[in-house]
Design a protein around this motif. Sequence first.
Motif, mmCIF file in Angstrom:
data_model
loop_
_atom_site.group_PDB
_atom_site.id
_atom_site.type_symbol
_atom_site.label_atom_id
_atom_site.label_comp_id
_atom_site.label_asym_id
_atom_site.label_seq_id
_atom_site.Cartn_x
_atom_site.Cartn_y
_atom_site.Cartn_z
ATOM 1 N N ARG A 191 -0.338 1.788 9.744
ATOM 2 C CA ARG A 191 0.659 2.032 8.693
ATOM 3 C C ARG A 191 0.514 3.389 8.034
ATOM 4 O O ARG A 191 1.504 4.080 7.772
ATOM 5 N N VAL A 213 14.994 -7.868 17.101
ATOM 6 C CA VAL A 213 15.905 -7.238 16.139
ATOM 7 C C VAL A 213 15.775 -5.722 16.153
ATOM 8 O O VAL A 213 16.658 -5.006 15.687
ATOM 9 N N ARG A 239 5.369 -11.647 3.745
ATOM 10 C CA ARG A 239 5.990 -11.304 5.026
ATOM 11 C C ARG A 239 6.567 -12.504 5.756
ATOM 12 O O ARG A 239 7.669 -12.440 6.309
ATOM 13 N N SER A 261 1.396 -7.048 15.731
ATOM 14 C CA SER A 261 1.735 -7.460 14.379
ATOM 15 C C SER A 261 1.821 -8.976 14.355
ATOM 16 O O SER A 261 1.747 -9.644 15.376
ATOM 17 N N ASP A 262 1.987 -9.487 13.154
ATOM 18 C CA ASP A 262 2.157 -10.935 13.060
ATOM 19 C C ASP A 262 3.578 -11.371 13.392
ATOM 20 O O ASP A 262 3.870 -12.566 13.390
ATOM 21 N N ALA A 263 4.469 -10.393 13.639
ATOM 22 C CA ALA A 263 5.844 -10.767 13.942
ATOM 23 C C ALA A 263 5.927 -11.342 15.353
ATOM 24 O O ALA A 263 5.455 -10.727 16.305
ATOM 25 N N LEU A 282 10.253 -5.256 4.955
ATOM 26 C CA LEU A 282 9.084 -5.948 5.504
ATOM 27 C C LEU A 282 7.815 -5.108 5.414
ATOM 28 O O LEU A 282 6.727 -5.629 5.212
ATOM 29 N N GLY A 283 7.997 -3.795 5.564
ATOM 30 C CA GLY A 283 6.845 -2.916 5.512
ATOM 31 C C GLY A 283 6.423 -2.530 4.107
ATOM 32 O O GLY A 283 5.453 -1.787 3.939
ATOM 33 N N LEU A 322 7.600 0.030 10.320
ATOM 34 C CA LEU A 322 6.435 -0.119 9.444
ATOM 35 C C LEU A 322 6.018 -1.580 9.313
ATOM 36 O O LEU A 322 4.823 -1.879 9.200
ATOM 37 N N GLY A 323 6.998 -2.460 9.305
ATOM 38 C CA GLY A 323 6.679 -3.870 9.143
ATOM 39 C C GLY A 323 6.266 -4.551 10.445
ATOM 40 O O GLY A 323 5.981 -5.743 10.439
ATOM 41 N N PHE A 324 6.272 -3.798 11.536
ATOM 42 C CA PHE A 324 6.009 -4.415 12.834
ATOM 43 C C PHE A 324 4.766 -3.869 13.528
ATOM 44 O O PHE A 324 4.484 -4.228 14.668
ATOM 45 N N THR A 333 19.355 -8.939 8.035
ATOM 46 C CA THR A 333 18.173 -8.702 8.869
ATOM 47 C C THR A 333 17.697 -7.260 8.741
ATOM 48 O O THR A 333 16.498 -6.983 8.691
ATOM 49 N N ALA A 339 9.808 -12.790 19.717
ATOM 50 C CA ALA A 339 11.245 -13.042 19.664
ATOM 51 C C ALA A 339 11.894 -12.274 18.505
ATOM 52 O O ALA A 339 13.034 -11.818 18.600
ATOM 53 N N LEU A 340 11.148 -12.176 17.419
ATOM 54 C CA LEU A 340 11.721 -11.488 16.266
ATOM 55 C C LEU A 340 11.817 -9.986 16.479
ATOM 56 O O LEU A 340 12.646 -9.310 15.866
ATOM 57 N N ASP A 380 0.810 -1.205 0.000
ATOM 58 C CA ASP A 380 0.000 0.000 0.000
ATOM 59 C C ASP A 380 0.854 1.272 0.000
ATOM 60 O O ASP A 380 0.309 2.369 -0.015
ATOM 61 N N MET A 414 10.338 -12.771 7.295
ATOM 62 C CA MET A 414 10.594 -12.905 8.735
ATOM 63 C C MET A 414 11.382 -14.165 9.045
ATOM 64 O O MET A 414 12.192 -14.187 9.973
ATOM 65 N N ALA A 420 14.150 -6.112 7.456
ATOM 66 C CA ALA A 420 13.285 -5.316 8.337
ATOM 67 C C ALA A 420 12.745 -4.092 7.593
ATOM 68 O O ALA A 420 11.576 -3.731 7.734
ATOM 69 N N SER A 480 17.094 -12.672 11.854
ATOM 70 C CA SER A 480 17.436 -13.174 13.177
ATOM 71 C C SER A 480 18.216 -12.122 13.958
ATOM 72 O O SER A 480 19.076 -11.443 13.413
ATOM 73 N N PRO A 481 17.915 -12.037 15.238
ATOM 74 C CA PRO A 481 18.672 -11.092 16.070
ATOM 75 C C PRO A 481 20.094 -11.603 16.271
ATOM 76 O O PRO A 481 20.346 -12.790 16.219
#
Lengths: 217, 217
Positions: B204, B157, A204, B148-150, A196-197, B196-198, A189, B153-154, A149, A208, A193, A212-213
Amino acid sequence: MTDGPSSSPLRERNRQTARDVVLDAAERLLQASPSADFSMRALATEAGVGFATPFNHFGSKNAIMQALSSRVIKRMATRFREQRPQGDAVDRVLAMGRISVGVLLEKPDVSKSVVGSLGVAGPSPSAVLPQSEALWSLALGDLSTLSSDAPIALRAVLPQQLAFTFRGCVSFWIAGELTDEAMVTAFQTGALAILLGFVNPTRRAALMAQMSPLPIP
Amino acid sequence: MTDGPSSSPLRERNRQTARDVVLDAAERLLQASPSADFSMRALATEAGVGFATPFNHFGSKNAIMQALSSRVIKRMATRFREQRPQGDAVDRVLAMGRISVGVLLEKPDVSKSVVGSLGVAGPSPSAVLPQSEALWSLALGDLSTLSSDAPIALRAVLPQQLAFTFRGCVSFWIAGELTDEAMVTAFQTGALAILLGFVNPTRRAALMAQMSPLPIP
DNA sequence: TGAAAATCTATATCATGATATAAATAAAAT
DNA sequence: ATTTTATTTATATCATGATATAGATTTTCA
């Protein structure tokens, strides 16, 4: 750097040759040096020019390092073009990340020495940001393939933001706070990130899964 | 830096005092200097210590600058805590961005000089990344407020990625490639792009409305 | 309390980036 | 072809980070 007096074709061509000779010499010295460093006296000798000449052309040792950094970025773009990574914008950005980090990791000490110049305050601005943005634009390719969007105009932030994140990761790596491997993970990552938006909601989960952190030391 | 011989309470206390004295002196000199710089000889004089003492404690001038950078980050956290910004994680991150950039812009030249040390390769790693992550964790607050769907744990980051993006923006600013204003915009947009992705899809549009690309020079 | 250990101080020295200057050289202009 | 202009070269010099060293001072330990 003497930009003052005007130059004519042969003069300018000779000056560009001298600059290339100096930069080539610097690269040779960096690669040959256990500490990935060189003195300006050694540089003049290796280049076969007078001691003042590199200063005349570049102004300072740091500016020479910055010119070398510019070469590094060009090398990244060249590799990317040669490899022609397939896939959508996300795939291509990830590929560019691997390629770019790979270029740095071919000679880690040299890269740290050279690229470490970029974050140093100096008398005149460096000119790497447009080049970095262009690199990530090249990776992203056609932004319209990102489905989301977010307006197309807003997607213009992506090359810039990828450039900032890359620079940040590299900066911590140079300072010794990220290992080689951690830098790879950090940037991957980070790129994911940011993207991702901007991707289709259906994409997504795949992004994801690749994020990884970093372990906290 | 001499970590070797063991220290006992009074010795350690005196050494910490000497370090603080040196760092305070360095800050005074930086603020008073038109070029935001100082020589080690001037530092020793200003601190009232012998010339070798700062080297004994810190190892190099760059390490002194890194210790000063650590102070800068602490100052940012302190400001944040004093101001108690309200709102959700996004609001708080944006507030931290304004506060952090504001700290740097109080004394731009000094900040460039001090923080410019961070991206420089040296004999031992700097230790700023954990501190930077902690700063952005502080800003984010309770990560579960991000909907969010994240997986939770993720979301770990996020402090790291905010730290990388901040470092990247600051690095380009130090190098003179971003103006003060552009750095503000760059980091705000970067933080929003990462977040934005989180966030909840309903959030948004508000985030995107606050993002803007930097003008290309 | 005296000896040992740790740390600081004063000073000399060196490497290195950077600047200045006069002479030499190369390219452009007349 | 000569003069002018631009650039390079060789060299000296300086500021500055950094190291080394011997003596002085402070703290700790027996």
